[in-house]
Design a protein around this motif. Structure first.
Motif, PDB file in Angstrom:
ATOM      1  N   ALA A 345      49.406  -7.150  41.506  1.00 34.07           N
ATOM      2  CA  ALA A 345      50.200  -6.876  40.306  1.00 34.07           C
ATOM      3  C   ALA A 345      50.076  -5.417  39.888  1.00 34.07           C
ATOM      4  CB  ALA A 345      49.760  -7.789  39.166  1.00 34.07           C
ATOM      5  N   VAL A 346      48.870  -4.882  39.947  1.00 26.30           N
ATOM      6  CA  VAL A 346      48.661  -3.477  39.575  1.00 26.30           C
ATOM      7  C   VAL A 346      49.419  -2.563  40.532  1.00 26.30           C
ATOM      8  CG1 VAL A 346      46.950  -1.630  39.421  1.00 26.30           C
ATOM      9  CG2 VAL A 346      46.448  -3.877  38.438  1.00 26.30           C
ATOM     10  N   GLN A 347      49.397  -2.884  41.830  1.00 26.35           N
ATOM     11  CA  GLN A 347      50.117  -2.055  42.800  1.00 26.35           C
ATOM     12  C   GLN A 347      51.619  -2.071  42.529  1.00 26.35           C
ATOM     13  OE1 GLN A 347      48.658  -0.096  45.507  1.00 26.35           O
ATOM     14  NE2 GLN A 347      50.682   0.720  45.058  1.00 26.35           N
ATOM     15  N   GLN A 348      52.145  -3.205  42.091  1.00 22.76           N
ATOM     16  CA  GLN A 348      53.571  -3.275  41.763  1.00 22.76           C
ATOM     17  C   GLN A 348      53.926  -2.341  40.612  1.00 22.76           C
ATOM     18  OE1 GLN A 348      53.671  -7.580  41.209  1.00 22.76           O
ATOM     19  NE2 GLN A 348      54.975  -7.827  43.007  1.00 22.76           N
ATOM     20  N   VAL A 349      53.042  -2.260  39.629  1.00 24.92           N
ATOM     21  CA  VAL A 349      53.300  -1.363  38.506  1.00 24.92           C
ATOM     22  C   VAL A 349      53.214   0.089  38.950  1.00 24.92           C
ATOM     23  CG1 VAL A 349      52.494  -0.618  36.236  1.00 24.92           C
ATOM     24  CG2 VAL A 349      52.464  -3.037  36.828  1.00 24.92           C
ATOM     25  N   VAL A 350      52.227   0.399  39.772  1.00 29.65           N
ATOM     26  CA  VAL A 350      52.076   1.772  40.266  1.00 29.65           C
ATOM     27  C   VAL A 350      53.290   2.169  41.102  1.00 29.65           C
ATOM     28  CG1 VAL A 350      50.693   3.289  41.735  1.00 29.65           C
ATOM     29  CG2 VAL A 350      49.558   1.694  40.186  1.00 29.65           C
ATOM     30  N   ASP A 351      53.773   1.246  41.947  1.00 38.76           N
ATOM     31  CA  ASP A 351      54.976   1.529  42.737  1.00 38.76           C
ATOM     32  C   ASP A 351      56.190   1.724  41.830  1.00 38.76           C
ATOM     33  OD1 ASP A 351      53.567   1.372  45.098  1.00 38.76           O
ATOM     34  OD2 ASP A 351      54.109  -0.705  45.512  1.00 38.76           O
ATOM     35  N   GLY A 352      56.277   0.911  40.774  1.00 34.39           N
ATOM     36  CA  GLY A 352      57.370   1.079  39.818  1.00 34.39           C
ATOM     37  C   GLY A 352      57.297   2.427  39.128  1.00 34.39           C
ATOM     38  N   GLN A 353      56.084   2.879  38.848  1.00 34.07           N
ATOM     39  CA  GLN A 353      55.911   4.187  38.216  1.00 34.07           C
ATOM     40  C   GLN A 353      56.444   5.299  39.122  1.00 34.07           C
ATOM     41  OE1 GLN A 353      54.987   4.442  35.189  1.00 34.07           O
ATOM     42  NE2 GLN A 353      54.819   6.659  34.960  1.00 34.07           N
ATOM     43  N   THR A 354      56.275   5.129  40.436  1.00 29.09           N
ATOM     44  CA  THR A 354      56.816   6.100  41.379  1.00 29.09           C
ATOM     45  C   THR A 354      58.327   6.244  41.202  1.00 29.09           C
ATOM     46  OG1 THR A 354      55.107   5.741  43.057  1.00 29.09           O
ATOM     47  CG2 THR A 354      57.247   6.523  43.835  1.00 29.09           C
ATOM     48  N   ILE A 355      59.006   5.112  41.011  1.00 26.66           N
ATOM     49  CA  ILE A 355      60.459   5.139  40.854  1.00 26.66           C
ATOM     50  C   ILE A 355      60.867   5.891  39.598  1.00 26.66           C
ATOM     51  CG2 ILE A 355      62.486   3.679  40.419  1.00 26.66           C
ATOM     52  CD1 ILE A 355      61.195   1.557  42.212  1.00 26.66           C
ATOM     53  N   ILE A 356      60.263   5.552  38.472  1.00 19.82           N
ATOM     54  CA  ILE A 356      60.703   6.182  37.224  1.00 19.82           C
ATOM     55  C   ILE A 356      60.224   7.632  37.124  1.00 19.82           C
ATOM     56  CG2 ILE A 356      60.884   3.985  36.016  1.00 19.82           C
ATOM     57  CD1 ILE A 356      58.272   4.526  34.635  1.00 19.82           C
ATOM     58  N   GLU A 357      59.124   7.967  37.779  1.00 14.07           N
ATOM     59  CA  GLU A 357      58.693   9.367  37.801  1.00 14.07           C
ATOM     60  C   GLU A 357      59.720  10.227  38.541  1.00 14.07           C
ATOM     61  OE1 GLU A 357      56.325  10.903  36.332  1.00 14.07           O
ATOM     62  OE2 GLU A 357      54.730   9.471  35.838  1.00 14.07           O
ATOM     63  N   GLU A 358      60.327   9.657  39.583  1.00 11.05           N
ATOM     64  CA  GLU A 358      61.361  10.397  40.311  1.00 11.05           C
ATOM     65  C   GLU A 358      62.591  10.592  39.432  1.00 11.05           C
ATOM     66  OE1 GLU A 358      63.310  12.362  43.564  1.00 11.05           O
ATOM     67  OE2 GLU A 358      61.252  12.071  42.872  1.00 11.05           O
ATOM     68  N   TRP A 359      62.937   9.577  38.636  1.00  8.69           N
ATOM     69  CA  TRP A 359      64.033   9.766  37.675  1.00  8.69           C
ATOM     70  C   TRP A 359      63.693  10.914  36.726  1.00  8.69           C
ATOM     71  CZ3 TRP A 359      64.544   3.961  35.840  1.00  8.69           C
ATOM     72  CH2 TRP A 359      64.992   3.184  36.915  1.00  8.69           C
ATOM     73  N   GLY A 360      62.451  10.915  36.246  1.00  5.70           N
ATOM     74  CA  GLY A 360      62.037  11.970  35.323  1.00  5.70           C
ATOM     75  C   GLY A 360      62.138  13.344  35.953  1.00  5.70           C
ATOM     76  N   ARG A 361      61.746  13.457  37.214  1.00  4.86           N
ATOM     77  CA  ARG A 361      61.838  14.745  37.905  1.00  4.86           C
ATOM     78  C   ARG A 361      63.290  15.204  38.000  1.00  4.86           C
ATOM     79  NH1 ARG A 361      63.380  16.853  42.428  1.00  4.86           N
ATOM     80  NH2 ARG A 361      64.171  14.842  43.161  1.00  4.86           N
TER      81      ARG A 361
END
Length: 373
Positions: A345-361
Motif C-alpha cells: 500500500a505504501v509503495q502504491q502511494v509513493v508511485d502515485g506521488q511520482t505521477i503528480i510530482e511530474e504534473w507539478g514539474r
C-alpha cells in the motif's frame, strides 16, 4: 538537444550491472551496433540514468518531433522493482508515451526472474505497466556467452524489433483533449478540467485517511509493545511474546485492510487520468487552448500544487511505516502477510506521488500558473 535520430534510454540499476560484470551496458552497446548495421542509422544509447540530463533528454525528445523515435528500455530484475528511481522512470515515461498514443516506445527486457511479472492481478503499478507490454525474455540468454550464435541472433532480433516499431505507425494517436466547442463524441478540454476538479478533493481526502489509519496502526503497535514488556516482566518467555503477536495480528487486520483499499484507489485513479492531464498541460504550453480554458486550468493547477505539497509531507511517515513493517515481517509469521500488505500500500502511494510530482514539474515549466504555483 542536438541528438537526432532514434535513441534508446536504458533504465537499470547500476548494482545489477556490477553484479553481472558489465553485461547490461554491453548489451545496450551490442543492440545499438546491431541496429546500425541492420538499418544504416545510428541508435543513440543513453545509459547514465543517474545523470539529471538523462531524464531531461528523453523529456525533451518526447516534447519534440523526435517523439516516435525515443525508446525506454527497462532492464527488469528484482532490484529494478525495488529501486524507486527505476520505478519513477518507467511510471513517468509511460504517462508521457500514453498521452501521445505511443505505448510501444517502452520495451522491457526481463533480465532476471521477477515472479510478479508472470502472475495475474498484481497490485504493483510498475509490474502492471511492464506486463501490459510485450516484454523480451532475457532470463536464460543473460547466462549465455555473449559471442555465442544464440546470443548474437537474439541481439539482432531485438534490433529488428526496434526497427519494426519505428516503421509501424502507432495504433492510436495522441490523447484527444478537444476544445469545449468541438462536437465530436470525445472528452473536451473543460471536461478534463471538471474531472480534475472532482478528483482533487478526493485525493486530499485519501491522504487524510492515510494519516488516520497510520495513527491507528501506530497506536495498536505501541499498545502491543507495552503488552509484550508486561509479558516479559511476568516471565512469559517466547510463548508470551507469541501470544501478544498473534493478538496484534488480529487487531491489525481491519486498519491494514483499509490501508490496502486506500493505496489501490489512490494509485489506480492517478494512473487512469495521468495521460490526459499530461496532454492537457502540453496543450496549454503549445497555446492550443482558449484564454478562458487556460485561466480555468491554471486555477485548478494552483489547487493541484497545494495537494502535491500535502502528499509530499505524508510520504516520509509512510516510508517509516513501510520500513517498520519490513522489520516486523521478518520476525513474525503471523504478522508477515499484514506487513507485506502495508508495504504494498505504501509503495502504491509513493508511485502515485511520482505521477503528480511530474504534473507539478510540467506546471512549473509553464510559468505564471496562478495561486500556489
Amino acid at each position: 538537444m542536438n541528438t537526432i535520430g532514434p535513441a534508446g534510454f536504458w533504465s537499470y540499476t547500476h548494482r545489477d550491472d556490477q553484479l553481472d560484470e558489465g553485461r547490461i551496458r554491453r548489451l545496450a552497446e551490442a543492440i545499438a551496433h546491431a541496429f546500425e548495421i541492420t538499418t544504416g542509422d545510428e541508435l543513440h544509447v543513453f545509459v547514465d540514468s543517474n545523470s539529471i540530463a538523462w531524464g531531461e533528454q528523453w523529456r525533451a525528445r518526447l516534447d519534440s518531433a523526435l517523439t516516435s523515435t525515443t525508446f525506454l528500455i527497462p532492464i527488469v530484475t528484482p532490484k529494478f522493482l525495488k529501486s524507486q528511481e527505476c520505478r519513477r522512470e518507467i511510471i513517468t515515461f509511460s504517462g508521457h508515451a500514453a498521452s501521445l498514443g505511443l505505448d510501444d516506445l517502452i520495451l522491457p527486457i526481463h533480465y532476471v526472474n521477477v515472479p510478479q511479472l508472470t502472475e495475474e492481478n498484481s497490485s504493483d503499478e510498475v509490474v502492471q505497466l511492464i506486463s501490459r507490454r510485450q516484454w523480451v525474455d532475457w532470463r536464460r540468454l543473460r547466462l549465455e556467452d555473449e559471442r555465442s550464435p544464440e546470443y548474437r541472433q537474439s541481439v539482432n532480433q531485438l534490433a529488428l524489433r526496434l526497427k519494426g516499431i519505428l516503421e509501424t505507425p502507432p495504433a492510436s494517436g495522441p490523447i484527444a483533449i478537444l476544445s469545449s466547442d468541438t462536437e465530436a463524441d470525445q472528452p473536451g478540454f473543460l471536461d478534463s478540467l471538471a474531472e480534475m476538479e472532482v478528483a482533487l478533493p478526493e485525493w486530499a481526502e485519501t491522504v487524510q485517511e492515510f494519516g488516520k489509519v497510520l495513527e491507528s496502526l501506530n497506536k495498536k503497535t505501541q499498545d502491543s509493545a507495552a503488552l509484550m514488556q508486561q509479558s516479559d516482566a511476568r516471565g512469559g518467555g517466547f510463548a508470551g511474546r507469541l501470544h501478544v503477536t498473534n493478538e496484534l495480528a488480529a487487531t491489525l487486520s481491519e486498519p491494514v485492510g483499509k490501508l490496502t483499499e486506500l493505496g489501490g484507489r489512490y494509485s489506480a485513479e492517478l494512473s487512469r487520468i495521468d495521460p490526459g492531464i499530461i496532454a492537457m498541460i502540453r496543450m496549454i504550453g503549445e497555446g492550443q487552448v482558449t484564454q478562458q480554458e487556460e485561466e480555468s486550468a491554471r486555477e485548478i493547477f494552483g489547487q493541484l500544487t497545494e495537494m502535491i505539497a500535502a502528499a509530499r509531507d505524508a510520504v516520509p511517515n509512510l516510508r517509516g511505516l513501510s520500513e517498520g513493517a519490513k522489520v516486523m515481517a521478518s520476525g513474525s509469521r503471523a504478522l508477515r502477510p499484514l506487513m507485506n500488505s502495508i508495504q504494498t500500500a505504501v509503495q502504491q502511494v509513493v508511485d502515485g506521488q511520482t505521477i503528480i510530482e511530474e504534473w507539478g514539474r510540467m506546471i512549473d515549466e509553464l510559468g505564471g500558473s496562478g495561486a500556489g504555483c
